[in-house]
Design an enzyme around this catalytic site. Structure first.
Site, PDB file in Angstrom:
ATOM      1  N   THR B 170      50.433   1.715  64.693  1.00 48.00           N
ATOM      2  CA  THR B 170      51.465   0.892  64.079  1.00 48.00           C
ATOM      3  C   THR B 170      50.933   0.358  62.756  1.00 48.00           C
ATOM      4  OG1 THR B 170      52.440   0.299  66.193  1.00 48.00           O
ATOM      5  CG2 THR B 170      52.953  -1.134  64.340  1.00 48.00           C
ATOM      6  N   PHE B 172      51.176  -2.391  59.870  1.00 46.04           N
ATOM      7  CA  PHE B 172      51.603  -3.776  59.674  1.00 46.04           C
ATOM      8  C   PHE B 172      51.542  -4.143  58.195  1.00 46.04           C
ATOM      9  CE2 PHE B 172      50.302  -3.641  64.070  1.00 46.04           C
ATOM     10  CZ  PHE B 172      51.136  -4.545  64.718  1.00 46.04           C
TER      11      PHE B 172
END
Lengths: 269, 269
Positions: B170, B172
């Site tokens: 992921t 960010f």
């Protein structure tokens, strides 16, 4: 003729089926996967799937499913989404303390609900929220769903068109096993991958721009197993049966690592 | 220094905060909106928001929130997502009949769960599923969440790295009130709108391609109130402090109806 859609009877998708296909048998499906499986397994002749909402954006799961299945897009339909505040017969608007619906429908009526001081509670489906209301017998609760869902379950419509933004349309795609050959103004949907290098997408778009072909949509989705590389989905005006479009696709084939035509179909008017 | 993130203590987002900022105070927030509000209202110095997962794709709500708030992107971080199967101490893997977690985490472990004959049940949050498991005392149920979530709630890790696809990252973004001036290799994120006409996106991309500027991401989102028109979000290699990037943005300004720089920040290595 039988058409699969996702949701309970009375779902917006079922309304879109009747608008697009006329009077046909419908098959409610629990998931988008099940809609594709119904067409692949011949339980239904067609499926109708939502691909994009004018407020919420693309339904990415259906882009991924189009890639995973060998089906063809043969049509598109636009449905204006008009939400109703639905309650048991005899209930008044001032009795309502809580509204239940799919989170997206609740979000699209957020200002309206705030104005009336009504709390929102998420459930799995819009038409399903009417079914739940019917079963619970609750007189302090309203469901938010289509006019048709209210009629199917014999419920009362307290107010229609309660969405905060009236420019609320969902675009649906008709999918089936056999490719179409549209006449008149058409759209074509494709998916492709590119080398991960500077200018790659620019070159890909050049095949359309240099031929004055109008793109109506571009969408990127992650390429599984290759972090930060993407699949591109493009819709353009034209059909694979037309020479300009065919030349553009041949040209794109020179740059693309993978290129698949998902379908050519009449443009919605 | 205090940093806002979305989720409960032990969320993957909180792990990303510690990896990126080191030892700082954190503020768990119920929603992404609340993360932005915490920074705007000075309750926190920074927020850290997930913008994209390598398997699931973009977190579109955060694209929309970046547009609605006057904050700057000042950094990026990549977190490898490793899911753990978490149970009460003393429970054995063969006792587990049901797994609870956020739908996305359940989806990422679907093959693993099927292989063990474990049913999946959606709850609102990964770390929240461990909290729920702790409170329920259930010995036939496992939560799927991070190692840290298991440790915080004193639960047992039955197995680590149970995700079906190990290429699970992921990305960010760190957001704050003051724009950054990165040195070394940088990325810049921008958002813009174009006239709805053939070749418009091609011209927009030309400002980067003609200067050999590498795009790392393009994302489109619906333009509210104008059905089937789009906002484009682009990330490219370079910083607004560099002449080539500045010229490309000036050039894009000639075509764009709206153009905003969301931030230049050091590229994650």
């Amino acid at each position: 003729m039988k058409v699969a859609f996702q949701g309970e009877s009375g779902a917006y998708s079922e309304q879109a089926v009747f608008n697009y296909f006329g009077t046909v048998d419908t098959k409610p499906c629990e998931s988008f996967d099940a809609v594709f499986d119904s067409v692949v397994g011949d339980a239904c002749d067609f499926g109708l799937i939502p691909i994009e909402n004018s407020l919420a954006g693309s339904i990415h799961q259906n882009y991924d499913l189009l890639l995973r299945h060998d089906l063809h897009i043969v049509g598109e339909h636009l449905l204006r989404v008009q939400h109703c505040l639905i309650a048991w017969p005899g209930v008044k608007k001032e009795d309502i303390k809580k509204a239940i619906s799919h989170p997206q429908a609740l979000g699209q009526c957020a200002a309206y609900l705030r104005g009336l001081g009504i709390k929102a509670e998420s459930v799995y489906d819009t038409a399903g929220s009417v079914k739940m209301l019917k079963e619970s017998g609750a007189r302090d609760t309203a469901a938010i769903a289509s006019r048709r869902a209210a009629e199917i379950y014999g419920m009362q419509i307290l107010e229609e068109g309660i969405e905060d933004n009236s420019e609320n349309y969902t675009r649906f795609l008709a999918i089936t096993k056999k490719a179409g050959e549209p006449e008149g103004e058409a759209k074509t949907s494709i998916v492709f991958t590119l080398r991960n290098q500077p200018g790659a997408l620019f070159k890909a778009l050049s095949v359309f721009a240099l031929r004055d072909i109008d793109l109506t949509k571009i969408e990127s989705r992650p390429l599984q197993g290759k972090p930060w590389e993407y699949l591109f989905y493009i819709d353009f005006i034209g059909a694979t049966g037309e020479e300009t479009a065919r030349k553009a696709l041949d040209h794109l084939g020179e740059y693309a690592l993978m290129l698949r035509v998902l379908g050519s179909y009449p443009r919605y008017k």
